[in-house]
Design a protein around this motif. Structure first.
Motif, PDB file in Angstrom:
ATOM      1  N   ARG A 227       0.833  -1.203   0.000  1.00 28.85           N
ATOM      2  CA  ARG A 227       0.000   0.000   0.000  1.00 28.85           C
ATOM      3  C   ARG A 227       0.874   1.263   0.000  1.00 28.85           C
ATOM      4  O   ARG A 227       2.009   1.260   0.510  1.00 28.85           O
ATOM      5  CB  ARG A 227      -0.930   0.013   1.213  1.00 28.85           C
ATOM      6  CG  ARG A 227      -1.980  -1.085   1.182  1.00 28.85           C
ATOM      7  CD  ARG A 227      -3.122  -0.758   0.263  1.00 28.85           C
ATOM      8  NE  ARG A 227      -3.908   0.352   0.780  1.00 28.85           N
ATOM      9  CZ  ARG A 227      -4.877   0.208   1.693  1.00 28.85           C
ATOM     10  NH1 ARG A 227      -5.172  -1.000   2.182  1.00 28.85           N
ATOM     11  NH2 ARG A 227      -5.553   1.261   2.115  1.00 28.85           N
ATOM     12  N   ILE A 228       0.323   2.335  -0.575  1.00 29.19           N
ATOM     13  CA  ILE A 228       1.035   3.598  -0.672  1.00 29.19           C
ATOM     14  C   ILE A 228       0.852   4.413   0.612  1.00 29.19           C
ATOM     15  O   ILE A 228      -0.252   4.505   1.154  1.00 29.19           O
ATOM     16  CB  ILE A 228       0.535   4.425  -1.881  1.00 29.19           C
ATOM     17  CG1 ILE A 228       0.825   3.678  -3.187  1.00 29.19           C
ATOM     18  CG2 ILE A 228       1.186   5.811  -1.901  1.00 29.19           C
ATOM     19  CD1 ILE A 228       2.309   3.485  -3.486  1.00 29.19           C
ATOM     20  N   HIS A 229       1.955   4.983   1.082  1.00 31.43           N
ATOM     21  CA  HIS A 229       1.934   5.874   2.233  1.00 31.43           C
ATOM     22  C   HIS A 229       2.402   7.267   1.785  1.00 31.43           C
ATOM     23  O   HIS A 229       3.234   7.394   0.887  1.00 31.43           O
ATOM     24  CB  HIS A 229       2.859   5.362   3.344  1.00 31.43           C
ATOM     25  CG  HIS A 229       2.336   4.154   4.041  1.00 31.43           C
ATOM     26  ND1 HIS A 229       2.084   2.963   3.397  1.00 31.43           N
ATOM     27  CD2 HIS A 229       2.021   3.955   5.359  1.00 31.43           C
ATOM     28  CE1 HIS A 229       1.648   2.073   4.271  1.00 31.43           C
ATOM     29  NE2 HIS A 229       1.600   2.652   5.465  1.00 31.43           N
ATOM     30  N   VAL A 230       1.868   8.291   2.451  1.00 27.84           N
ATOM     31  CA  VAL A 230       2.208   9.680   2.151  1.00 27.84           C
ATOM     32  C   VAL A 230       2.821  10.319   3.392  1.00 27.84           C
ATOM     33  O   VAL A 230       2.352  10.092   4.519  1.00 27.84           O
ATOM     34  CB  VAL A 230       0.956  10.473   1.701  1.00 27.84           C
ATOM     35  CG1 VAL A 230       1.250  11.964   1.599  1.00 27.84           C
ATOM     36  CG2 VAL A 230       0.447   9.943   0.368  1.00 27.84           C
ATOM     37  N   LEU A 231       3.841  11.128   3.189  1.00 25.25           N
ATOM     38  CA  LEU A 231       4.534  11.777   4.301  1.00 25.25           C
ATOM     39  C   LEU A 231       3.722  12.961   4.823  1.00 25.25           C
ATOM     40  O   LEU A 231       3.188  13.752   4.044  1.00 25.25           O
ATOM     41  CB  LEU A 231       5.908  12.265   3.840  1.00 25.25           C
ATOM     42  CG  LEU A 231       6.808  12.837   4.933  1.00 25.25           C
ATOM     43  CD1 LEU A 231       7.284  11.719   5.859  1.00 25.25           C
ATOM     44  CD2 LEU A 231       7.992  13.579   4.323  1.00 25.25           C
ATOM     45  N   VAL A 232       3.657  13.070   6.158  1.00 27.03           N
ATOM     46  CA  VAL A 232       2.910  14.143   6.806  1.00 27.03           C
ATOM     47  C   VAL A 232       3.797  14.815   7.850  1.00 27.03           C
ATOM     48  O   VAL A 232       4.546  14.150   8.577  1.00 27.03           O
ATOM     49  CB  VAL A 232       1.638  13.586   7.488  1.00 27.03           C
ATOM     50  CG1 VAL A 232       0.951  14.658   8.323  1.00 27.03           C
ATOM     51  CG2 VAL A 232       0.675  13.052   6.437  1.00 27.03           C
ATOM     52  N   SER A 233       3.720  16.136   7.901  1.00 30.47           N
ATOM     53  CA  SER A 233       4.347  16.891   8.987  1.00 30.47           C
ATOM     54  C   SER A 233       3.316  17.078  10.089  1.00 30.47           C
ATOM     55  O   SER A 233       2.148  17.371   9.809  1.00 30.47           O
ATOM     56  CB  SER A 233       4.828  18.249   8.489  1.00 30.47           C
ATOM     57  OG  SER A 233       5.181  19.075   9.588  1.00 30.47           O
ATOM     58  N   GLU A 234       3.762  16.923  11.335  1.00 35.48           N
ATOM     59  CA  GLU A 234       2.853  17.091  12.464  1.00 35.48           C
ATOM     60  C   GLU A 234       3.205  18.324  13.276  1.00 35.48           C
ATOM     61  O   GLU A 234       2.914  18.425  14.466  1.00 35.48           O
ATOM     62  CB  GLU A 234       2.883  15.837  13.330  1.00 35.48           C
ATOM     63  CG  GLU A 234       2.358  14.618  12.583  1.00 35.48           C
ATOM     64  CD  GLU A 234       2.569  13.317  13.327  1.00 35.48           C
ATOM     65  OE1 GLU A 234       3.561  13.232  14.076  1.00 35.48           O
ATOM     66  OE2 GLU A 234       1.764  12.395  13.155  1.00 35.48           O
ATOM     67  N   LYS A 235       3.817  19.300  12.610  1.00 35.90           N
ATOM     68  CA  LYS A 235       4.138  20.570  13.268  1.00 35.90           C
ATOM     69  C   LYS A 235       2.843  21.360  13.473  1.00 35.90           C
ATOM     70  O   LYS A 235       2.194  21.754  12.526  1.00 35.90           O
ATOM     71  CB  LYS A 235       5.110  21.368  12.403  1.00 35.90           C
ATOM     72  CG  LYS A 235       5.449  22.734  12.948  1.00 35.90           C
ATOM     73  CD  LYS A 235       6.349  23.482  11.974  1.00 35.90           C
ATOM     74  CE  LYS A 235       6.653  24.880  12.498  1.00 35.90           C
ATOM     75  NZ  LYS A 235       7.479  25.650  11.543  1.00 35.90           N
ATOM     76  N   THR A 236       2.450  21.587  14.685  1.00 34.03           N
ATOM     77  CA  THR A 236       1.213  22.265  15.122  1.00 34.03           C
ATOM     78  C   THR A 236      -0.046  21.523  14.668  1.00 34.03           C
ATOM     79  O   THR A 236      -0.910  21.242  15.454  1.00 34.03           O
ATOM     80  CB  THR A 236       1.144  23.740  14.642  1.00 34.03           C
ATOM     81  OG1 THR A 236       1.086  23.777  13.207  1.00 34.03           O
ATOM     82  CG2 THR A 236       2.352  24.526  15.124  1.00 34.03           C
ATOM     83  N   GLU A 237      -0.161  21.202  13.393  1.00 38.69           N
ATOM     84  CA  GLU A 237      -1.289  20.417  12.882  1.00 38.69           C
ATOM     85  C   GLU A 237      -0.814  19.607  11.691  1.00 38.69           C
ATOM     86  O   GLU A 237       0.141  19.978  11.010  1.00 38.69           O
ATOM     87  CB  GLU A 237      -2.444  21.327  12.477  1.00 38.69           C
ATOM     88  CG  GLU A 237      -2.114  22.296  11.364  1.00 38.69           C
ATOM     89  CD  GLU A 237      -3.267  23.239  11.046  1.00 38.69           C
ATOM     90  OE1 GLU A 237      -3.900  23.046   9.992  1.00 38.69           O
ATOM     91  OE2 GLU A 237      -3.525  24.145  11.852  1.00 38.69           O
ATOM     92  N   ALA A 238      -1.479  18.487  11.438  1.00 38.27           N
ATOM     93  CA  ALA A 238      -1.048  17.604  10.357  1.00 38.27           C
ATOM     94  C   ALA A 238      -1.201  18.296   8.998  1.00 38.27           C
ATOM     95  O   ALA A 238      -2.259  18.853   8.696  1.00 38.27           O
ATOM     96  CB  ALA A 238      -1.861  16.313  10.385  1.00 38.27           C
ATOM     97  N   HIS A 239      -0.132  18.278   8.197  1.00 43.74           N
ATOM     98  CA  HIS A 239      -0.180  18.880   6.871  1.00 43.74           C
ATOM     99  C   HIS A 239       0.922  18.275   6.015  1.00 43.74           C
ATOM    100  O   HIS A 239       1.844  17.612   6.512  1.00 43.74           O
ATOM    101  CB  HIS A 239      -0.014  20.399   6.950  1.00 43.74           C
ATOM    102  CG  HIS A 239       1.313  20.833   7.520  1.00 43.74           C
ATOM    103  ND1 HIS A 239       1.539  20.944   8.868  1.00 43.74           N
ATOM    104  CD2 HIS A 239       2.481  21.170   6.917  1.00 43.74           C
ATOM    105  CE1 HIS A 239       2.785  21.330   9.088  1.00 43.74           C
ATOM    106  NE2 HIS A 239       3.382  21.466   7.915  1.00 43.74           N
ATOM    107  N   LEU A 240       0.828  18.478   4.719  1.00 45.83           N
ATOM    108  CA  LEU A 240       1.870  18.018   3.810  1.00 45.83           C
ATOM    109  C   LEU A 240       3.110  18.888   3.981  1.00 45.83           C
ATOM    110  O   LEU A 240       2.992  20.097   4.219  1.00 45.83           O
ATOM    111  CB  LEU A 240       1.364  18.069   2.367  1.00 45.83           C
ATOM    112  CG  LEU A 240       0.194  17.126   2.071  1.00 45.83           C
ATOM    113  CD1 LEU A 240      -0.433  17.442   0.717  1.00 45.83           C
ATOM    114  CD2 LEU A 240       0.648  15.669   2.112  1.00 45.83           C
ATOM    115  N   PRO A 241       4.318  18.317   3.879  1.00 43.80           N
ATOM    116  CA  PRO A 241       5.555  19.071   4.119  1.00 43.80           C
ATOM    117  C   PRO A 241       5.646  20.326   3.255  1.00 43.80           C
ATOM    118  O   PRO A 241       5.377  20.292   2.054  1.00 43.80           O
ATOM    119  CB  PRO A 241       6.644  18.058   3.768  1.00 43.80           C
ATOM    120  CG  PRO A 241       6.003  16.721   3.973  1.00 43.80           C
ATOM    121  CD  PRO A 241       4.576  16.897   3.581  1.00 43.80           C
TER     122      PRO A 241
END
Length: 341
Positions: A227-241
């Protein structure tokens, strides 16, 4: 939320994150450089201002049913009499689409409706060129009798060797534009027999940004689940880098440094595939002259061999979204990003 944002970006739309979510600002980048004993050459408080600290160029490649492409003859004293594709700088307060329509009208006398970006080009010193194609919907082709300070005349050209070019950098653009329009003709005449793939129509979205930003959709396949996974930043709130572009270096350098920031110095082999979306507004002039470019990146190794650092993590997406991401990996299925220098 993350999966919904990925879907929007795959459709060329904007998403509602803001510039303050930037994970790797110019100040952060300068700290990394200074820690190595090197004096940073980029001001941390850089602000993009159109035609001052950032240069945005629009260029149009328009092709007719006879595979002729529209060109204009230069009037400027430095290159008078030479030929080029309709192009020019975006003016303060102007967005990308309005700029390309204005340049085509001024230089060729024809009115065009943009249909898609064909490529994005960039160079250091904050230079960006957006290459678009579209359809002619009106106007009158400029003749020598209509010559003015914008151009001497315009023509539909079949063979580029019949004119004296201002510069040779448009050869590949013309080739791409003609190939794209041939693809459209093939699809219209016999869609089932069309084997070549191209990206969907992608136009810049009008959305305000104060900085030059690079957003990443980073994908990897998990070996155990396929399965495909996508990278997420969790700085303050979850968002794409999200990363601020260092305008004093080429974009490959910014991307490389951001990937090292996320995965460490031994970041595994990865590949940027192309542009998924462009967001730019330009209004009010001088305050929102930045833009955000989303680029699709994939790893060549499985998820089990890729380890994000600190505030970053992997999120599995649905099989449907994963298949959509995989479908965008072949050549030409994202808008090419050409880093010139």
């Amino acid at each position: 939320m993350v999966e919904g944002n990925v879907c929007k970006l795959l459709e060329g739309l904007s998403i509602e994150d803001n510039d303050e979510l930037c994970d790797f600002t110019l100040a952060d980048q300068n700290e990394v450089v200074a820690a190595k004993g090197i004096t940073p050459n980029t001001p941390s408080d850089y602000v993009p201002i159109t035609k001052s600290t950032v240069t945005y160029i629009v260029l149009a490649i328009l092709v007719n049913d006879d595979n002729e492409f529209l060109m204009m003859q230069e009037a400027k004293s430095s290159c008078a009499g030479q030929w080029y594709l309709p192009a020019g700088r975006i003016e303060p307060g102007e967005n990308i689409l309005d700029a390309v329509k204005r340049e085509v009208l001024e230089e060729t006398g024809l009115e065009m409706v943009p249909t898609t970006l064909l490529c994005v080009e960039c160079a250091s010193k904050a230079w960006f060129r957006f290459v678009l194609t579209g359809n002619i919907v009106g106007g009158r082709l400029k003749t020598p009798a209509d010559a003015d300070s914008e151009s001497l005349q315009a023509k539909w050209i079949k063979d580029i060797n019949e004119v004296n070019l201002r510069a040779n950098d448009i050869y590949s653009i013309i080739e791409r534009g003609v190939a794209y329009h041939q693809y459209l003709k093939n699809v219209q005449s016999s869609p089932a027999m069309t084997q070549q793939q191209w990206h969907q129509n992608l136009l810049p979205v009008v959305r305000q940004h104060k900085k030059l930003l690079l957003r990443l959709v980073v994908c990897v396949k998990q070996k155990s689940s396929n399965r495909i996974h996508v990278l997420v930043s969790e700085k303050t709130e979850a968002h794409l880098p999200l990363c601020e572009i260092n305008h004093m270096r080429n974009l490959h350098s910014t991307l490389r440094k951001f990937m090292v920031e996320i995965f460490g110095a031994d970041v595994p082999a990865h590949k940027p595939h192309g542009v998924l979306s462009i967001e730019h507004c330009g209004q009010p002039a001088g305050k929102n002259d930045g833009f955000c470019m989303t680029v699709l990146v994939t790893f060549r190794v499985p998820l089990e061999e890729v380890y994000p650092i600190d505030k970053y993590s992997w999120v599995m997406v649905s099989k449907e979204v994963g298949d959509q991401l995989i479908s965008r990996l072949p050549r030409n299925v994202t808008v090419p990003l050409n880093v010139i220098r």
